[in-house]
Design an enzyme around this catalytic site. Sequence first.
Site, short mmCIF file in Angstrom:
data_model
loop_
_atom_site.label_atom_id
_atom_site.label_comp_id
_atom_site.label_asym_id
_atom_site.label_seq_id
_atom_site.Cartn_x
_atom_site.Cartn_y
_atom_site.Cartn_z
N SER A 119 5.26 -20.00 -5.45
CA SER A 119 6.42 -19.14 -5.58
C SER A 119 6.23 -18.16 -6.73
CB SER A 119 7.68 -19.99 -5.76
OG SER A 119 8.84 -19.20 -5.64
N ASP A 151 10.25 -20.87 5.43
CA ASP A 151 10.66 -20.61 4.05
C ASP A 151 12.00 -19.88 4.04
OD1 ASP A 151 10.95 -19.76 1.38
OD2 ASP A 151 8.80 -19.67 1.11
N HIS A 206 10.35 -23.61 1.86
CA HIS A 206 9.95 -23.18 0.52
C HIS A 206 9.49 -24.36 -0.34
CE1 HIS A 206 9.62 -20.16 -2.57
NE2 HIS A 206 10.24 -20.96 -3.43
#
Length: 342
Positions: A187, A261, A311
């Site tokens: 991320s 995600d 995610h």
Amino acid sequence: MSNILPNLETFAKGAFATAAGVSTVGAGLLWYGQNYLIYPSAFPPGSRTDVPIPSDFGLPYEDLVLHTPDGVTLRSYLLLQSKVLDNPQTAEIAFDRRETDEQFRASRPLVMMFHGNGGNHGHRIPLAKTFFLRMRCNVLMLSYRGYGKSDGEPSEAGLCTDAQAALDFVKSDPVLQQCPLVLYGQSIGGAVSIDLASRNPDSINALILENTFLSLPRLIPHALPALKHFSFLCHQKWDSASKVPLIPAKTPILMLSGLLDEVVPKEHMRQLWEIVASRGQKRKGNATTSSNNTKPGLERAKFIEFEDGDHNNTCVQPGYWQAVADFVASLAYMDTASSQKS
């Protein structure tokens, strides 16, 4: 690997989304309070004080205290390899019995881990465990400023300074400076990795990027739809799209994307992949050209999508760690092949 996965699943269940979960805030809050939204270092509660340590997971480690040029103290972890590790999950690896532990350590990759924006580096120890035991990598787990027990307040400039301080430490260490250096970023940690590699193109041997984004302003319409018309107020840019071309085409990059995600749209990773694959092409105006009709960046890059990955759980999807292990193992082959060509 089966013994390691339960820990990874525990990690995934406790992982934290890149967005702070705030859907409606004023434009003023976006400008003045965006650091609190982007870097929720106190979430979940206790993250600034309750920091797991590698020995909780049966891993040897050293507390690594780094002092940045602007006077911030970072309290991170360093996991160093030995020829023999006292852990039943340790992968067997060939080594010269005459070499010392330091010589063996210097021959193994060093993975610098840059985590996402929630929690602390201790929450990612199960991931470090896989690098350390399965792939026999040295691991540096950086604790950003304002995270865990590190001092300071997080910001884009600050995190970039922290990453550089970690790299400078590695380059000054007589053993670690010999290790192939791999950056692993999840991320926003992917943005940290890209920035560091773009500023140190000759020091980074490879990157592994998971679920990262083109830039924060381009992420706002998805993460905070109510503020899509105020994206220009985002002063924390993390503009990876403009920095990837600064990373040499010879630098291997593995990109791992979860198609479900909910924070970073899959289109961000796909567009980043196009930029990664185009490294090394010559530009003419707004167009790019290549003499052999191929994208030079493709030779040392790989993009993998995980159908059921979101995610926070992409790292426990089937095939994820095998892909990472194959990529790390391939680095020695790539270096050998380059030496033979030259």
